[in-house]
Scaffold this motif. Structure first.
Motif, PDB file in Angstrom:
ATOM      1  N   CYS A   1      -4.679   2.526  -9.880  1.00 53.89           N
ATOM      2  CA  CYS A   1      -5.211   3.879  -9.971  1.00 53.89           C
ATOM      3  C   CYS A   1      -4.234   4.915  -9.411  1.00 53.89           C
ATOM      4  CB  CYS A   1      -6.526   3.978  -9.194  1.00 53.89           C
ATOM      5  SG  CYS A   1      -7.815   2.884  -9.807  1.00 53.89           S
ATOM      6  N   HIS A   2      -3.599   4.594  -8.290  1.00 49.93           N
ATOM      7  CA  HIS A   2      -2.801   5.611  -7.592  1.00 49.93           C
ATOM      8  C   HIS A   2      -1.450   5.874  -8.252  1.00 49.93           C
ATOM      9  CE1 HIS A   2      -5.240   6.601  -4.017  1.00 49.93           C
ATOM     10  NE2 HIS A   2      -5.825   5.449  -4.326  1.00 49.93           N
TER      11      HIS A   2
ATOM     12  N   TYR B   1       1.424   7.787   6.985  1.00 51.99           N
ATOM     13  CA  TYR B   1       0.364   8.438   6.213  1.00 51.99           C
ATOM     14  C   TYR B   1      -1.008   7.977   6.710  1.00 51.99           C
ATOM     15  CZ  TYR B   1      -2.321  10.116   2.192  1.00 51.99           C
ATOM     16  OH  TYR B   1      -3.225  10.757   1.388  1.00 51.99           O
TER      17      TYR B   1
ATOM     18  N   PRO C   1      -4.929   9.959  -6.773  1.00 51.86           N
ATOM     19  CA  PRO C   1      -4.679   9.611  -8.178  1.00 51.86           C
ATOM     20  C   PRO C   1      -4.751  10.845  -9.082  1.00 51.86           C
ATOM     21  CG  PRO C   1      -6.339   8.167  -7.231  1.00 51.86           C
ATOM     22  CD  PRO C   1      -6.075   9.247  -6.226  1.00 51.86           C
TER      23      PRO C   1
ATOM     24  N   GLU D   1      -5.081  -3.236  -8.244  1.00 50.27           N
ATOM     25  CA  GLU D   1      -4.419  -3.004  -6.963  1.00 50.27           C
ATOM     26  C   GLU D   1      -4.484  -1.502  -6.719  1.00 50.27           C
ATOM     27  OE1 GLU D   1      -0.836  -6.154  -6.662  1.00 50.27           O
ATOM     28  OE2 GLU D   1      -0.567  -4.586  -8.167  1.00 50.27           O
ATOM     29  N   CYS D   2      -4.045  -1.088  -5.549  1.00 46.25           N
ATOM     30  CA  CYS D   2      -4.031   0.353  -5.252  1.00 46.25           C
ATOM     31  C   CYS D   2      -3.266   1.106  -6.346  1.00 46.25           C
ATOM     32  CB  CYS D   2      -3.363   0.631  -3.914  1.00 46.25           C
ATOM     33  SG  CYS D   2      -3.825  -0.493  -2.586  1.00 46.25           S
TER      34      CYS D   2
ATOM     35  N   LEU E   1       1.135   3.969  -3.128  1.00 47.75           N
ATOM     36  CA  LEU E   1       0.640   5.333  -2.924  1.00 47.75           C
ATOM     37  C   LEU E   1       1.787   6.345  -2.787  1.00 47.75           C
ATOM     38  CD1 LEU E   1      -2.072   3.781  -2.300  1.00 47.75           C
ATOM     39  CD2 LEU E   1      -2.511   5.530  -0.588  1.00 47.75           C
TER      40      LEU E   1
ATOM     41  N   ASP F   1      -0.655   9.662  -3.497  1.00 45.14           N
ATOM     42  CA  ASP F   1      -1.735   9.450  -2.528  1.00 45.14           C
ATOM     43  C   ASP F   1      -3.091   9.786  -3.147  1.00 45.14           C
ATOM     44  OD1 ASP F   1      -1.082  12.142  -2.543  1.00 45.14           O
ATOM     45  OD2 ASP F   1      -1.408  12.431  -0.403  1.00 45.14           O
TER      46      ASP F   1
ATOM     47  N   MET G   1     -13.307  -1.478  -1.419  1.00 46.64           N
ATOM     48  CA  MET G   1     -13.664  -1.205  -2.818  1.00 46.64           C
ATOM     49  C   MET G   1     -12.828  -2.068  -3.767  1.00 46.64           C
ATOM     50  SD  MET G   1     -13.111   2.296  -5.027  1.00 46.64           S
ATOM     51  CE  MET G   1     -11.363   1.932  -5.225  1.00 46.64           C
ATOM     52  N   THR G   2     -11.511  -2.111  -3.515  1.00 48.67           N
ATOM     53  CA  THR G   2     -10.613  -2.876  -4.384  1.00 48.67           C
ATOM     54  C   THR G   2     -10.965  -4.369  -4.355  1.00 48.67           C
ATOM     55  OG1 THR G   2      -8.885  -1.240  -3.985  1.00 48.67           O
ATOM     56  CG2 THR G   2      -8.175  -3.347  -4.890  1.00 48.67           C
TER      57      THR G   2
ATOM     58  N   MET H   1     -11.111   2.069   0.685  1.00 47.99           N
ATOM     59  CA  MET H   1     -10.417   1.726  -0.561  1.00 47.99           C
ATOM     60  C   MET H   1     -10.096   0.237  -0.650  1.00 47.99           C
ATOM     61  SD  MET H   1      -9.557   4.153  -2.767  1.00 47.99           S
ATOM     62  CE  MET H   1     -10.673   5.531  -2.797  1.00 47.99           C
ATOM     63  N   ILE H   2      -9.702  -0.361   0.472  1.00 49.43           N
ATOM     64  CA  ILE H   2      -9.400  -1.801   0.480  1.00 49.43           C
ATOM     65  C   ILE H   2     -10.667  -2.585   0.156  1.00 49.43           C
ATOM     66  CG2 ILE H   2      -8.675  -3.766   1.909  1.00 49.43           C
ATOM     67  CD1 ILE H   2      -6.979  -1.696   3.560  1.00 49.43           C
TER      68      ILE H   2
ATOM     69  N   GLN I   1      -6.912   9.024   7.658  1.00 54.95           N
ATOM     70  CA  GLN I   1      -6.589   8.349   6.387  1.00 54.95           C
ATOM     71  C   GLN I   1      -6.764   6.836   6.497  1.00 54.95           C
ATOM     72  OE1 GLN I   1      -6.512   9.429   3.582  1.00 54.95           O
ATOM     73  NE2 GLN I   1      -5.596  11.443   3.479  1.00 54.95           N
TER      74      GLN I   1
ATOM     75  N   TYR J   1       0.848  -1.203   0.000  1.00 52.81           N
ATOM     76  CA  TYR J   1       0.000   0.000   0.000  1.00 52.81           C
ATOM     77  C   TYR J   1       0.883   1.253   0.000  1.00 52.81           C
ATOM     78  CZ  TYR J   1      -3.856  -3.018   1.707  1.00 52.81           C
ATOM     79  OH  TYR J   1      -4.798  -3.987   1.867  1.00 52.81           O
TER      80      TYR J   1
HETATM   81  C1  HEC Z   1     -10.298   2.195  -9.003  1.00 52.24           C
HETATM   82  C2  HEC Z   1      -9.260   3.152  -8.650  1.00 52.24           C
HETATM   83  C3  HEC Z   1      -8.702   3.092  -7.245  1.00 52.24           C
HETATM   84  C4  HEC Z   1      -8.176   2.009  -6.593  1.00 52.24           C
HETATM   85  C5  HEC Z   1      -8.059   0.583  -7.087  1.00 52.24           C
HETATM   86  C6  HEC Z   1      -7.733   2.490  -5.299  1.00 52.24           C
HETATM   87  N1  HEC Z   1      -7.991   3.807  -5.165  1.00 52.24           N
HETATM   88 FE1  HEC Z   1      -7.614   4.989  -3.536  1.00 52.24          FE
HETATM   89  N2  HEC Z   1      -8.478   6.557  -4.446  1.00 52.24           N
HETATM   90  C7  HEC Z   1      -8.971   6.565  -5.749  1.00 52.24           C
HETATM   91  C8  HEC Z   1      -9.476   7.897  -6.062  1.00 52.24           C
HETATM   92  C9  HEC Z   1     -10.073   8.334  -7.388  1.00 52.24           C
HETATM   93  C10 HEC Z   1      -9.269   8.677  -4.898  1.00 52.24           C
HETATM   94  C11 HEC Z   1      -9.580  10.154  -4.688  1.00 52.24           C
HETATM   95  C12 HEC Z   1     -10.933  10.279  -4.035  1.00 52.24           C
HETATM   96  C13 HEC Z   1     -11.177  11.735  -3.677  1.00 52.24           C
HETATM   97  O1  HEC Z   1     -10.229  12.493  -3.506  1.00 52.24           O
HETATM   98  O2  HEC Z   1     -12.334  12.087  -3.548  1.00 52.24           O
HETATM   99  C14 HEC Z   1      -8.643   7.805  -3.911  1.00 52.24           C
HETATM  100  C15 HEC Z   1      -8.302   8.206  -2.640  1.00 52.24           C
HETATM  101  C16 HEC Z   1      -7.605   7.435  -1.714  1.00 52.24           C
HETATM  102  C17 HEC Z   1      -7.166   7.885  -0.426  1.00 52.24           C
HETATM  103  C18 HEC Z   1      -7.381   9.283   0.154  1.00 52.24           C
HETATM  104  C19 HEC Z   1      -6.248  10.158  -0.362  1.00 52.24           C
HETATM  105  C20 HEC Z   1      -6.366  11.609   0.001  1.00 52.24           C
HETATM  106  O3  HEC Z   1      -5.808  12.426  -0.750  1.00 52.24           O
HETATM  107  O4  HEC Z   1      -6.992  11.953   1.004  1.00 52.24           O
HETATM  108  C21 HEC Z   1      -6.497   6.849   0.154  1.00 52.24           C
HETATM  109  C22 HEC Z   1      -5.826   6.842   1.500  1.00 52.24           C
HETATM  110  C23 HEC Z   1      -6.544   5.737  -0.770  1.00 52.24           C
HETATM  111  N3  HEC Z   1      -7.225   6.136  -1.893  1.00 52.24           N
HETATM  112  C24 HEC Z   1      -5.987   4.514  -0.546  1.00 52.24           C
HETATM  113  C25 HEC Z   1      -6.100   3.434  -1.419  1.00 52.24           C
HETATM  114  C26 HEC Z   1      -5.577   2.115  -1.125  1.00 52.24           C
HETATM  115  C27 HEC Z   1      -4.829   1.727   0.121  1.00 52.24           C
HETATM  116  C28 HEC Z   1      -5.902   1.325  -2.183  1.00 52.24           C
HETATM  117  C29 HEC Z   1      -5.636  -0.164  -2.363  1.00 52.24           C
HETATM  118  C30 HEC Z   1      -6.166  -1.036  -1.343  1.00 52.24           C
HETATM  119  C31 HEC Z   1      -6.633   2.155  -3.143  1.00 52.24           C
HETATM  120  N4  HEC Z   1      -6.718   3.419  -2.642  1.00 52.24           N
HETATM  121  C32 HEC Z   1      -7.151   1.686  -4.346  1.00 52.24           C
HETATM  122  C33 HEC Z   1      -8.982   5.509  -6.627  1.00 52.24           C
HETATM  123  C34 HEC Z   1      -8.573   4.226  -6.331  1.00 52.24           C
END
Ligand code: HEC
Ligand code: HEC
Length: 150
Positions: A130-131, A72, A137, A126-127, A66, A135, A102-103, A99-100, A92, A62
């Motif tokens: 997209c990322h 973080y 995307p 995986e994270c 990120l 932190d 969702m993934t 996010m976990i 966070q 992770y």
């Molecule tokens: C399908 C795409 C996608 C995947 C896969 C994904 N993310 Fe994200 N994530 C995003 C998006 C888009 C945002 C921004 C949401 C927002 O700012 O409103 C985000 C935001 C975040 C944030 C908040 C960041 C901030 O600036 O405050 C965290 C923490 C995070 N993701 C962690 C994870 C982790 C850990 C994983 C893997 C387990 C993961 N994400 C997988 C798309 C994804």
């Protein structure tokens, strides 16, 4: 030419070196070493019986995907000056839990239904999918369309 005694001494020094290096390291243990970590007590989305070593590998993933460090998502304990991994004080961590979940849902519910014989390896997100090392995307901006000739 070395005599036998000096060879033995050399061998002894060489075999000690890693032990010395390790004991020096042990004085200031990095906070993310798995043998420093207690058994997880506050897992809400990951499997509760995940082996601690596997959990840390996942956490390092992770962080790398990120482009962040453990702090973080994890709050520092002011008394011990160490990260308290079980604490939910860092907001966070809640974002990361969402996010976990969702993934996992994307992979289990949707990507498992896509069978692409050309890309057998790319079967899950995986994270980092997209990322990409950030932190938040970055927006994808498609290149300008080339004028078409009709
Ligand atoms: C399908 C795409 C996608 C995947 C896969 C994904 N993310 Fe994200 N994530 C995003 C998006 C888009 C945002 C921004 C949401 C927002 O700012 O409103 C985000 C935001 C975040 C944030 C908040 C960041 C901030 O600036 O405050 C965290 C923490 C995070 N993701 C962690 C994870 C982790 C850990 C994983 C893997 C387990 C993961 N994400 C997988 C798309 C994804
Ligand atoms: C992007 C956010 C994020 C980063 C970065 C992160 N973690 Fe985590 N970590 C979490 C979340 C979310 C949980 C809780 C998962 C759950 O509820 O199932 C967790 C749980 C843990 C736990 C279990 C704590 C307990 O007792 O329940 C440990 C240990 C841990 N992380 C270690 C680390 C280490 C070591 C690093 C750095 C290498 C790290 N984490 C980086 C989000 C993160």
């Amino acid at each position: 030419m070395m005599n036998k005694a000096s060879l033995v001494t050399l061998a002894a020094i060489l075999s000690l070196t890693p032990a010395i290096a390790f004991s020096q390291k042990a004085k200031t243990p990095p906070q993310d070493m798995h043998h420093e970590l207690p058994k997880p007590t506050n897992l809400q989305v990951l499997p509760r019986d995940i082996p601690p070593k596997e959990l840390v590998t996942l956490m390092r993933g992770y962080a790398g995907q990120l482009g962040v460090k453990c702090n973080y998502c994890h709050a520092r304990d002011e008394q011990t000056k160490k990260l308290n991994f079980a604490s939910d004080a860092n907001p966070q961590k809640a974002n990361a839990r969402t996010m976990i979940a969702m993934t996992m849902e994307i992979n289990q519910k949707y990507l498992s239904r896509i069978k692409d014989p050309d890309m057998p390896m790319v079967s899950k997100v995986e994270c980092g999918t997209c990322h990409r090392g950030h932190d938040a995307p970055e927006a994808y901006i498609p290149p300008p369309e080339k004028p078409e000739h009709h």
